[in-house]
Design an enzyme around this catalytic site. Structure first.
Site, PDB file in Angstrom:
ATOM      1  N   TYR A  69      67.307  63.138 100.822  1.00 54.24           N
ATOM      2  CA  TYR A  69      66.177  63.814 100.432  1.00 54.24           C
ATOM      3  C   TYR A  69      65.981  64.857 100.386  1.00 54.24           C
ATOM      4  O   TYR A  69      65.132  66.158 100.892  1.00 54.24           O
ATOM      5  CB  TYR A  69      65.215  63.124 101.307  1.00 54.24           C
ATOM      6  CG  TYR A  69      64.903  61.603 101.814  1.00 54.24           C
ATOM      7  CD1 TYR A  69      65.135  60.599 100.956  1.00 54.24           C
ATOM      8  CD2 TYR A  69      64.122  61.042 102.809  1.00 54.24           C
ATOM      9  CE1 TYR A  69      65.508  59.239 101.206  1.00 54.24           C
ATOM     10  CE2 TYR A  69      63.632  59.568 103.053  1.00 54.24           C
ATOM     11  CZ  TYR A  69      64.442  58.888 102.397  1.00 54.24           C
ATOM     12  OH  TYR A  69      64.300  57.411 102.091  1.00 54.24           O
ATOM     13  N   PHE A 215      59.053  50.685 100.712  1.00 53.44           N
ATOM     14  CA  PHE A 215      58.318  50.872  99.297  1.00 53.44           C
ATOM     15  C   PHE A 215      57.043  49.229  99.314  1.00 53.44           C
ATOM     16  O   PHE A 215      56.469  48.404  98.454  1.00 53.44           O
ATOM     17  CB  PHE A 215      59.557  50.053  97.735  1.00 53.44           C
ATOM     18  CG  PHE A 215      60.620  51.006  98.072  1.00 53.44           C
ATOM     19  CD1 PHE A 215      60.096  52.384  97.835  1.00 53.44           C
ATOM     20  CD2 PHE A 215      61.349  50.484  97.179  1.00 53.44           C
ATOM     21  CE1 PHE A 215      60.671  53.274  97.335  1.00 53.44           C
ATOM     22  CE2 PHE A 215      62.364  51.979  97.205  1.00 53.44           C
ATOM     23  CZ  PHE A 215      62.152  53.097  96.862  1.00 53.44           C
ATOM     24  N   LEU A 217      53.913  50.603 100.117  1.00 54.36           N
ATOM     25  CA  LEU A 217      52.793  50.999  99.050  1.00 54.36           C
ATOM     26  C   LEU A 217      54.031  51.285  97.842  1.00 54.36           C
ATOM     27  O   LEU A 217      52.591  50.678  97.206  1.00 54.36           O
ATOM     28  CB  LEU A 217      52.384  52.810  99.839  1.00 54.36           C
ATOM     29  CG  LEU A 217      51.770  52.077 101.342  1.00 54.36           C
ATOM     30  CD1 LEU A 217      51.553  53.174 101.670  1.00 54.36           C
ATOM     31  CD2 LEU A 217      50.649  51.501 101.444  1.00 54.36           C
ATOM     32  N   GLY A 219      55.494  49.556  96.063  1.00 49.96           N
ATOM     33  CA  GLY A 219      55.818  48.066  94.786  1.00 49.96           C
ATOM     34  C   GLY A 219      56.846  48.129  94.099  1.00 49.96           C
ATOM     35  O   GLY A 219      57.547  49.134  94.395  1.00 49.96           O
TER      36      GLY A 219
END
Length: 299
Positions: A69, A215, A217, A219
């Site tokens: 990340y 995912f 939130l 989507g």
């Protein structure tokens, strides 16, 4: 609910291995920018650090991160280290290994079993830890995980890792992993409009293993974040509760079982408070019927 009364504890707790955590945590992917990796705008470093410290103040004691990340300007692990070290005793940091990105941020071949120790040590270095609380093996299409998971089990025996999990996995992967070492969590894609992960949700419940959706939130937007218009049913439930659509999605996620942990990602202070407040939102049976119809209609 005022910001003074918002607490991650409202979502309830789960025993992750031997560590009790609040079920509503924080995903670190978006700390580096407005979208994952090199997409979007870079995050202001001071703001990202403030979000991490505020999260802990709000009772968040489970942070999900990874050495991959990073963006051209920011590293999630470095931000976590700078913001929170020396770490609170109750803070659990979970990381992932398997995928690999080069210095320019481009994805490369996933790590071989013999390269996983290097990835674990890089997370240790970046986070400033002598051991990692939880390491998830992120599968990249492998039919079998035995060699990779076995390599991590050896590092667990050596004391570099406290607990193990798997990610992007199928039920047969979980069964295989459990023949090698204990598994405390499974991270898979799952959400209102991605119900295909329900089988693993049930499998984890039956085995007393935490299920950690990603995912939930975003989507279909995945790494890019939420895209397109929100579903009418989500907006309707949000209006009925005076809540945001994101809060409804998180509340629905947490309602799927006491073993479900939510790790919404954000680098925005206002979004952080909104997400944590979702732990106190209680949906009705009618709410859930409306929301679950979205999944039934999904292709």
């Amino acid at each position: 609910m005022t910001t003074d009364t918002v607490s991650a504890a409202a979502a309830g707790t789960w025993l992750l291995g031997d560590r009790e955590i609040n079920r509503l945590g924080l995903g670190a992917m978006r700390l580096t920018g407005s979208a994952a990796f090199h997409e979007g705008l870079p995050r202001d470093r001071a703001q990202a650090i403030a979000v991490l410290r505020r999260a802990v103040e709000l009772g968040v004691n489970h942070i999900d991160t990874a050495a991959f990340y990073f963006s051209r300007m920011r590293s999630a692990n470095e931000l976590i280290n700078s913001a929170l070290a020396p770490y609170p005793d109750d803070l659990v940091i979970a990381t992932k290994v398997g995928p690999a990105r080069d210095a320019s941020g481009e994805w490369t071949a996933s790590a071989r079993p013999d390269q996983l120790r290097g990835q674990v040590e890089e997370n240790l270095r970046q986070l400033g830890r002598d051991h990692l609380d939880v390491v998830n093996l992120r599968l990249m299409g492998q039919h079998s995980l035995s060699e990779h998971f076995g390599a991590l089990a050896e590092l667990r025996e050596a004391g570099l890792i406290r607990h193990l999990g798997i990610s992007n996995a199928r039920p047969e992967h979980l069964a295989e992993a459990l023949t090698i070492a204990p598994v405390v969590c499974v991270q898979n894609r799952f959400g209102i409009d991605a119900p295909h992960g329900a089988r693993m949700l049930r499998e984890c419940a039956a085995r007393g293993i935490a299920f950690v959706p990603f995912f939930s939130l975003a989507g279909e937007g995945r790494e890019a974040g939420a895209v397109g218009a929100e579903h009418d049913a989500v907006r309707a439930v949000a209006r009925a509760h005076g809540a945001s659509p994101a809060q409804v999605r998180l509340a629905w996620t947490l309602r799927q079982g006491a073993h479900v942990l939510a790790i919404p990602g954000t680098g925005n202070p206002d979004h952080l408070v909104d997400n944590v407040a979702a732990g106190a939102l209680r949906l009705t049976e009618e709410d859930c019927r409306l929301l679950e119809a979205i999944g039934h209609a999904a292709p």
